[in-house]
Design a protein around this motif. Structure first.
Motif, PDB file in Angstrom:
ATOM      1  N   THR A   1      38.744  50.261  33.368  1.00  0.00           N
ATOM      2  CA  THR A   1      38.297  48.883  33.200  1.00  0.00           C
ATOM      3  C   THR A   1      39.286  47.901  33.822  1.00  0.00           C
ATOM      4  O   THR A   1      40.482  48.173  33.911  1.00  0.00           O
ATOM      5  N   VAL A   2      38.744  46.770  34.241  1.00  0.00           N
ATOM      6  CA  VAL A   2      39.557  45.663  34.728  1.00  0.00           C
ATOM      7  C   VAL A   2      39.171  44.430  33.924  1.00  0.00           C
ATOM      8  O   VAL A   2      38.018  43.992  33.969  1.00  0.00           O
ATOM      9  N   GLN A   3      40.126  43.890  33.195  1.00  0.00           N
ATOM     10  CA  GLN A   3      39.892  42.657  32.455  1.00  0.00           C
ATOM     11  C   GLN A   3      40.303  41.493  33.354  1.00  0.00           C
ATOM     12  O   GLN A   3      41.420  41.462  33.858  1.00  0.00           O
ATOM     13  N   THR A   4      39.398  40.552  33.558  1.00  0.00           N
ATOM     14  CA  THR A   4      39.626  39.484  34.522  1.00  0.00           C
ATOM     15  C   THR A   4      39.076  38.163  34.004  1.00  0.00           C
ATOM     16  O   THR A   4      38.122  38.140  33.217  1.00  0.00           O
ATOM     17  N   LYS A   5      39.697  37.062  34.450  1.00  0.00           N
ATOM     18  CA  LYS A   5      39.213  35.740  34.057  1.00  0.00           C
ATOM     19  C   LYS A   5      38.092  35.269  34.975  1.00  0.00           C
ATOM     20  O   LYS A   5      37.170  34.575  34.549  1.00  0.00           O
ATOM     21  N   LYS A   6      38.184  35.616  36.245  1.00  0.00           N
ATOM     22  CA  LYS A   6      37.196  35.196  37.230  1.00  0.00           C
ATOM     23  C   LYS A   6      36.814  36.369  38.121  1.00  0.00           C
ATOM     24  O   LYS A   6      37.590  37.296  38.330  1.00  0.00           O
ATOM     25  N   ILE A   7      35.595  36.289  38.693  1.00  0.00           N
ATOM     26  CA  ILE A   7      35.113  37.304  39.638  1.00  0.00           C
ATOM     27  C   ILE A   7      34.637  36.622  40.904  1.00  0.00           C
ATOM     28  O   ILE A   7      33.922  35.612  40.849  1.00  0.00           O
ATOM     29  N   ILE A   8      35.041  37.143  42.042  1.00  0.00           N
ATOM     30  CA  ILE A   8      34.489  36.715  43.330  1.00  0.00           C
ATOM     31  C   ILE A   8      33.711  37.896  43.908  1.00  0.00           C
ATOM     32  O   ILE A   8      34.273  38.974  44.115  1.00  0.00           O
TER      33      ILE A   8
END
Length: 273
Positions: A225-232
């Protein structure tokens, strides 16, 4: 979806300039870029330049989607002619779109100059009318582009014939244009971004995206998993899988590369067409 077939020129010529690991652990980041082609590499470059930590994930080997099959011709024209775009969204918005596209060529040149081994040549560009019925569009486009300040010339059939040796009823000659190699530029950007703290993982398919108030959790085919605030999302044509509405209809296009041929008429200023 098949983005390419045959043997892309850049892959045959340059092979794999760089290799990147598969994601092998859970990670946390500020921004995750899905797609490791030219768009993803440029997005990550903008992020690291701004001091924002980011991770790039690509389902394939990086750059082997549509990027490696790109013609790498940099022309400011978008899919909709300026005159038609003015009718759709108004003059201010349409001219801004064309102005930004023209300015981006210079910005890409500046980026490329900082990256070793990336070919980048500024070249003029020729926008040809295929048939006589296209002349009114060419003439209107020339007028609209001149009005917004673009450096363009209107060529008639005789000028096209005597200058570049092609039979066409007319054309717009533009000073703004360039040619690079999107595949090499992509890998050069990744190398630069890695040195600035970005992380790049290919052969890492994102299979699930779950959003929450503070961001999102991406799950890969490998179970990490990758926990992220934003996705592009920078996956080119394949970004349609993330859009619920049908906003485009995809069609097949073809790019062909050949050996250089000597012709009776010299290729005028080695311009793009």
């Amino acid at each position: 979806m098949h983005l390419q077939s045959g043997y892309p020129y850049s892959l045959v010529k340059y092979g794999l300039p760089n290799d990147y690991p598969k994601l092998g652990s859970d990670l946390r980041t500020t921004v995750t870029v899905i797609g490791g082609g030219i768009s993803g590499a440029l997005a990550a470059h903008a992020l690291v330049q701004a001091g924002i930590d980011c991770i790039v994930l690509d389902a394939r080997t990086a750059g082997l989607g549509s990027t490696v099959a790109s013609t790498s011709l940099l022309q400011y024209e978008i899919d909709v002619p300026l005159t038609r775009l003015i009718k759709q969204i108004g003059r201010s918005g349409a001219e801004r779109a064309y102005r930004l596209c023209a300015a981006s060529i210079g910005e890409l040149e500046a980026i490329s100059r900082r990256l070793p081994g990336v070919p980048f040549d500024m070249k003029p560009s020729l926008y040809l009318a295929s048939y006589k019925k296209d002349l009114p569009l060419i003439e209107a486009e020339h007028k609209a582009r001149r009005r917004m300040g673009l450096d363009v010339l209107l060529w008639d059939a005789d000028t096209v014939k005597h200058t570049i040796g092609l039979d066409a009823p007319g054309a717009i000659y533009s000073r703004a244009g360039a040619q690079t190699d999107a595949y090499l530029l992509t890998h050069a950007l990744h190398r630069y971004n890695l040195k600035k703290g970005a992380q790049v993982y290919d052969r890492t398919l994102v299979t699930d995206i779950r959003t929450h108030k503070k961001g999102a959790v991406l799950t890969t085919a490998g179970g990490y998993t990758v926990q992220t605030k934003k996705i592009i999302v920078a996956t080119g044509y394949e970004s349609l899988q993330y859009i619920r509405e049908k906003v485009v209809e995809l069609r097949s296009t073809y790019a062909v590369a050949s050996e250089h041929r000597e012709t009776a008429t010299a290729w005028y200023e080695n311009c793009l067409i």
